[in-house]
Design an enzyme around this catalytic site. Sequence first.
Site, PDB file in Angstrom:
ATOM      1  N   GLN A 182      -3.646  37.140  -5.662  1.00 32.42           N
ATOM      2  CA  GLN A 182      -3.913  37.922  -6.898  1.00 32.42           C
ATOM      3  C   GLN A 182      -3.061  37.131  -8.038  1.00 32.42           C
ATOM      4  O   GLN A 182      -1.895  37.437  -7.995  1.00 32.42           O
ATOM      5  CB  GLN A 182      -3.401  39.277  -6.982  1.00 32.42           C
ATOM      6  CG  GLN A 182      -4.075  39.964  -8.086  1.00 32.42           C
ATOM      7  CD  GLN A 182      -3.623  41.565  -7.939  1.00 32.42           C
ATOM      8  OE1 GLN A 182      -2.619  41.967  -7.402  1.00 32.42           O
ATOM      9  NE2 GLN A 182      -3.773  42.296  -9.197  1.00 32.42           N
ATOM     10  N   GLY A 183      -3.729  36.253  -8.934  1.00 31.09           N
ATOM     11  CA  GLY A 183      -3.034  35.459  -9.695  1.00 31.09           C
ATOM     12  C   GLY A 183      -3.128  35.975 -11.227  1.00 31.09           C
ATOM     13  O   GLY A 183      -3.873  35.489 -12.008  1.00 31.09           O
TER      14      GLY A 183
ATOM     15  N   SER B 171      -0.196  37.915 -12.961  1.00 22.37           N
ATOM     16  CA  SER B 171       0.894  38.011 -13.575  1.00 22.37           C
ATOM     17  C   SER B 171       1.532  36.507 -14.100  1.00 22.37           C
ATOM     18  O   SER B 171       1.296  35.642 -13.496  1.00 22.37           O
ATOM     19  CB  SER B 171       2.282  38.645 -12.920  1.00 22.37           C
ATOM     20  OG  SER B 171       1.863  40.017 -12.665  1.00 22.37           O
TER      21      SER B 171
ATOM     22  N   GLU C  13      -6.756  48.415  -6.503  1.00 23.44           N
ATOM     23  CA  GLU C  13      -5.367  48.381  -5.945  1.00 23.44           C
ATOM     24  C   GLU C  13      -4.466  49.557  -5.978  1.00 23.44           C
ATOM     25  O   GLU C  13      -3.895  50.114  -5.190  1.00 23.44           O
ATOM     26  CB  GLU C  13      -4.651  47.157  -7.067  1.00 23.44           C
ATOM     27  CG  GLU C  13      -2.970  47.208  -6.958  1.00 23.44           C
ATOM     28  CD  GLU C  13      -2.241  45.895  -7.447  1.00 23.44           C
ATOM     29  OE1 GLU C  13      -2.988  45.455  -8.363  1.00 23.44           O
ATOM     30  OE2 GLU C  13      -1.361  45.592  -6.931  1.00 23.44           O
TER      31      GLU C  13
ATOM     32  N   GLU D  32       6.354  52.947 -15.950  1.00 17.96           N
ATOM     33  CA  GLU D  32       6.203  52.979 -17.581  1.00 17.96           C
ATOM     34  C   GLU D  32       4.913  52.813 -17.971  1.00 17.96           C
ATOM     35  O   GLU D  32       4.348  53.625 -18.701  1.00 17.96           O
ATOM     36  CB  GLU D  32       7.291  52.147 -18.234  1.00 17.96           C
ATOM     37  CG  GLU D  32       8.777  52.552 -18.145  1.00 17.96           C
ATOM     38  CD  GLU D  32       9.505  52.009 -17.098  1.00 17.96           C
ATOM     39  OE1 GLU D  32       8.843  51.308 -15.992  1.00 17.96           O
ATOM     40  OE2 GLU D  32      10.332  52.804 -16.348  1.00 17.96           O
TER      41      GLU D  32
ATOM     42  N   SER E 228       2.109  37.256  -4.486  1.00 22.04           N
ATOM     43  CA  SER E 228       2.172  37.741  -3.244  1.00 22.04           C
ATOM     44  C   SER E 228       1.261  37.084  -2.237  1.00 22.04           C
ATOM     45  O   SER E 228       0.012  36.969  -2.438  1.00 22.04           O
ATOM     46  CB  SER E 228       2.111  39.282  -3.063  1.00 22.04           C
ATOM     47  OG  SER E 228       3.012  40.074  -3.924  1.00 22.04           O
TER      48      SER E 228
HETATM   49  C1  LIG Z   1       6.831  43.053  -4.981  1.00 23.00           C
HETATM   50  C2  LIG Z   1       6.188  42.581  -6.158  1.00 23.00           C
HETATM   51  C3  LIG Z   1       4.776  42.098  -5.828  1.00 23.00           C
HETATM   52  C4  LIG Z   1       3.920  41.669  -6.870  1.00 23.00           C
HETATM   53  N1  LIG Z   1       2.772  41.013  -6.682  1.00 23.00           N
HETATM   54  C5  LIG Z   1       2.087  40.531  -7.409  1.00 23.00           C
HETATM   55  C6  LIG Z   1       0.906  39.699  -7.046  1.00 23.00           C
HETATM   56  O1  LIG Z   1       0.671  39.463  -5.966  1.00 23.00           O
HETATM   57  N2  LIG Z   1       0.129  39.395  -8.173  1.00 23.00           N
HETATM   58  C7  LIG Z   1       0.393  39.510  -9.395  1.00 23.00           C
HETATM   59  O2  LIG Z   1      -0.502  38.958 -10.344  1.00 23.00           O
HETATM   60  N3  LIG Z   1       1.588  40.054  -9.861  1.00 23.00           N
HETATM   61  C8  LIG Z   1       2.298  40.683  -8.919  1.00 23.00           C
HETATM   62  N4  LIG Z   1       3.329  41.435  -9.199  1.00 23.00           N
HETATM   63  C9  LIG Z   1       3.619  41.505 -10.753  1.00 23.00           C
HETATM   64  C10 LIG Z   1       3.670  42.803 -11.315  1.00 23.00           C
HETATM   65  O3  LIG Z   1       2.356  43.379 -11.419  1.00 23.00           O
HETATM   66  C11 LIG Z   1       4.650  42.778 -12.489  1.00 23.00           C
HETATM   67  O4  LIG Z   1       6.008  42.324 -12.313  1.00 23.00           O
HETATM   68  C12 LIG Z   1       4.545  44.085 -13.429  1.00 23.00           C
HETATM   69  O5  LIG Z   1       3.161  44.270 -13.734  1.00 23.00           O
HETATM   70  C13 LIG Z   1       5.412  44.066 -14.417  1.00 23.00           C
HETATM   71  O6  LIG Z   1       5.427  42.913 -15.470  1.00 23.00           O
HETATM   72  P1  LIG Z   1       6.679  42.218 -15.618  1.00 23.00           P
HETATM   73  O7  LIG Z   1       7.396  41.709 -14.420  1.00 23.00           O
HETATM   74  O8  LIG Z   1       6.402  40.987 -16.460  1.00 23.00           O
HETATM   75  O9  LIG Z   1       7.535  43.212 -16.561  1.00 23.00           O
HETATM   76  P2  LIG Z   1       7.551  43.351 -17.737  1.00 23.00           P
HETATM   77  O10 LIG Z   1       6.074  43.792 -18.574  1.00 23.00           O
HETATM   78  O11 LIG Z   1       8.420  42.438 -18.719  1.00 23.00           O
HETATM   79  O12 LIG Z   1       8.288  44.872 -18.062  1.00 23.00           O
HETATM   80  C14 LIG Z   1       9.796  44.866 -18.130  1.00 23.00           C
HETATM   81  C15 LIG Z   1      10.074  46.351 -18.514  1.00 23.00           C
HETATM   82  O13 LIG Z   1       9.621  46.635 -19.506  1.00 23.00           O
HETATM   83  C16 LIG Z   1       8.654  48.033 -19.441  1.00 23.00           C
HETATM   84  N5  LIG Z   1       7.454  47.771 -20.175  1.00 23.00           N
HETATM   85  C17 LIG Z   1       6.714  46.865 -20.303  1.00 23.00           C
HETATM   86  N6  LIG Z   1       5.785  47.127 -21.252  1.00 23.00           N
HETATM   87  C18 LIG Z   1       6.015  48.451 -21.619  1.00 23.00           C
HETATM   88  C19 LIG Z   1       5.248  49.403 -22.477  1.00 23.00           C
HETATM   89  N7  LIG Z   1       4.026  49.194 -23.093  1.00 23.00           N
HETATM   90  N8  LIG Z   1       5.603  50.741 -22.550  1.00 23.00           N
HETATM   91  C20 LIG Z   1       6.771  50.946 -21.883  1.00 23.00           C
HETATM   92  N9  LIG Z   1       7.570  50.266 -21.045  1.00 23.00           N
HETATM   93  C21 LIG Z   1       7.235  48.991 -20.972  1.00 23.00           C
HETATM   94  C22 LIG Z   1       8.321  47.783 -17.977  1.00 23.00           C
HETATM   95  O14 LIG Z   1       7.973  49.058 -17.474  1.00 23.00           O
HETATM   96  C23 LIG Z   1       9.435  47.314 -17.395  1.00 23.00           C
HETATM   97  O15 LIG Z   1      10.525  48.273 -17.041  1.00 23.00           O
HETATM   98  C24 LIG Z   1       4.293  41.637  -8.180  1.00 23.00           C
HETATM   99  C25 LIG Z   1       5.601  42.523  -8.453  1.00 23.00           C
HETATM  100  C26 LIG Z   1       6.275  42.978  -7.544  1.00 23.00           C
HETATM  101  C27 LIG Z   1       7.709  43.503  -7.812  1.00 23.00           C
END
Ligand SMILES: Cc1cc2nc3c(=O)[nH]c(=O)nc-3n(C[C@H](O)[C@H](O)[C@H](O)COP(=O)(O)OP(=O)(O)OC[C@H]3O[C@@H](n4cnc5c(N)ncnc54)[C@H](O)[C@@H]3O)c2cc1C
Lengths: 382, 337
Positions: free
Chosen positions: A123-124, A126, A241, A361, A158
């Site tokens: 899943q591409g 993020s 999902e 969140e 992932s």
């Molecule tokens: C184990 C694992 C597997 C994953 N696998 C995949 C995958 O296969 N494909 C894929 O596409 N993605 C994948 N992800 C990515 C995952 O979907 C993102 O990490 C997640 O959506 C958060 O985005 P970010 O990491 O950019 O954090 P950010 O969005 O930068 O968030 C940082 C912090 O700010 C908070 N925050 C952000 N926006 C808000 C808001 N509007 N209100 C309140 N708080 C907020 C968040 O909750 C977090 O605490 C994976 C992540 C993990 C940990």
Amino acid sequence: MDLTFSDSEAAFRDELRAWFATNDPGPEPSGEDANYAWRRDWQRRLAEGGWAGVHWPREYGGRGATLTESAIFFEELGRARAPLPANVLGLLLAGPTLMTYGTDEQKDRYLTPILTAEEIWCQGFSEPEAGSDLAALKTRAVKDGDGWVVTGQKVWTSGAQHSKWCMLVARTDSEVPKHKGLTYFLMDMEQEGVQVRPLVQITGEPEFNELFIEGARIPDENVLGGVGNGWKVALTTLMNERSGLAFFLQVRLRQLLDELVEEAAARGLLDDPVVADELGRLHMKAEILRLTAYRGLSTIEKYGAPGPEGSLTKWMWSETNQELAQFAADLLGADALTMGNRWAYELLRSRGNTIEGGTTEILKNIVAERVLGLPRLKGATA
Amino acid sequence: MNFDFTDDQHEIKRTARDLLGSRSTFEKVRHAAEGKAYDDALWTELVGLGWPGIAIAEEYGGQGLGSVELAILAEELGHAVAPSPFLSTVTAAAVIQACGSDEQRSRWLPALASGEATGALGVADGLVPDADAAAVIVLLDADGAARVLARADADVTPVDSIDPTRRTARVSAPPGRGEPLAGEGRHGTDRATVAVAAELVGVSQRALEMTVAYVKERRQFDTPVGAYQAISHTCAKMLKDTEGARSATYFAAWAADAEPERLAEAASLAKAAASDGARDVTAAAIQAHGGIGFTWEADVHWLYKRAQVGAALLGGSAPHRARLARILAARLSPTAV
Ligand SMILES: Cc1cc2nc3c(=O)[nH]c(=O)nc-3n(C[C@H](O)[C@H](O)[C@H](O)COP(=O)(O)OP(=O)(O)OC[C@H]3O[C@@H](n4cnc5c(N)ncnc54)[C@H](O)[C@@H]3O)c2cc1C
């Protein structure tokens, strides 16, 4: 209200148990590659038994199980201590999204190899600059003849290292508001221009990756759901999902909790009121998760598509799983902190539970805005 | 497997919500609480509808419906914070029905079913809601045994609890007074416990609804306060706690009739979840209302008070959680515990 399983549901469970009794995935090997090969082999056997696409309609090679039967399948899979199949993203996310938005040619081409684990999917979505705010993604796809040329970077992907196909969301129009200029592509990972770099995680293992895309080509027939419709198609994927895994995860959580209770009993700790109180609380939370997930099923069966309420069970599960691991560390002390101990692994891995598949969140935003109808703060959407 | 109410059950819930919405307004609740009296007109109406006897067998003058229907009504009366002895009457009846001999049932249940007598249920020497007004008191002794007493046989000392919508008393009776119930008390109290949990779910639901309505309207810094995540995330958690307690409570109500061997665990699950939930949810409701939430004038305090007293009734969260741990350990290894 009747919480007994119907005769046909009970028969379905019996049939599954009988199958699991003679089909054992064997012990879990250590090491990323060996583990992956084991899960791939396991999916092949599930497919041979006709169980891989349990919730898929029969016309697509599935078993056409009802939602409740599908929940039973995931419960039994967990109970058999079997792993999730290697192509879990293909089965739970790509498949159903293809069924909703795919052309006949796309369904013919992609669905069967998903079932048999012949072609693995990732899943591409993020990107470094677009996680929670998925619609802000920058990866660009530019029209070129009868196809598209893609440039950009994805992250936390992932299983990308094992994947043949990627559910890729890219920007095809930067002139329109951010949600409108996206398109959903089926991208072949085995081409020049797609580079996968493993990211070592908190557990020390590489499960997810960075994806560097530099001039990769995607033909027109690999657009899913129409150019400019990417946001809508991606939401279908995300909905699946959040609703699909609850039953497997809840069984796993239960098994861990049962192990901790047995451990506490073996150490003579159950008479300690603090220990009893906390184990009782964790048991309560695990049961609430199970019951709320079942309530959700009945609602979906009666009223149709899963609603944002699915966010509640994801939230309950991730929170309880973390609390369980933390309490195990309190209870077992140093034993739970040595690498190689399963609790040590849980203590580390469970931190990802409240981030992957939408952070807590963001789930709270969804509940507040879409279930309770609260006003949203400018810019901070879910 | 169907976790949804039947059409009839949905209808009971809708009817109760509509009726109580017009009859048990906060104005009425306030009037009754400040006058230390029940809303007699409301009670007469509930009696006319046969609600006190909803789960009492037909042969004893009840409607012969089940624990799920009872839970539905208890939830709605909690939602309305109804100043009535409903919960106490139905829980006393539940214990007599589950644990009494035929003779005891015939003697006590018809009056409770018809509303001619009101009941109370509680632990000896503890705070017993509605005991001051009750004609029939079921007293739980320290060893878990249950006795049923006519009001005249018990020593009843009225006490003002923090919840003035109920007429609370301390109740004691020396050994030998009243009649021991024939069966094992636990089977009855577990059923009663589920009804108390259901009332707490209703209290939580009301607190959530009031809070959501308030934070959509109330503005600070040119913004509805409900748009701030400290508040909206609090509301999301209120929903999660309420729904979680509801799942556990409906399951327990169903188990009480359909799979009684699971009732002990289910009842403790429901009570622990509903007690924790209602306390957290009603406290959060006060916080989200700001200063107005702390006043006598605003109505959220009625919910907070109901929640606090209800959470303590028939065992607070901690003893129920510990019981859950014991049940779980016994299931995993019959020799542990
Ligand atoms: C184990 C694992 C597997 C994953 N696998 C995949 C995958 O296969 N494909 C894929 O596409 N993605 C994948 N992800 C990515 C995952 O979907 C993102 O990490 C997640 O959506 C958060 O985005 P970010 O990491 O950019 O954090 P950010 O969005 O930068 O968030 C940082 C912090 O700010 C908070 N925050 C952000 N926006 C808000 C808001 N509007 N209100 C309140 N708080 C907020 C968040 O909750 C977090 O605490 C994976 C992540 C993990 C940990």
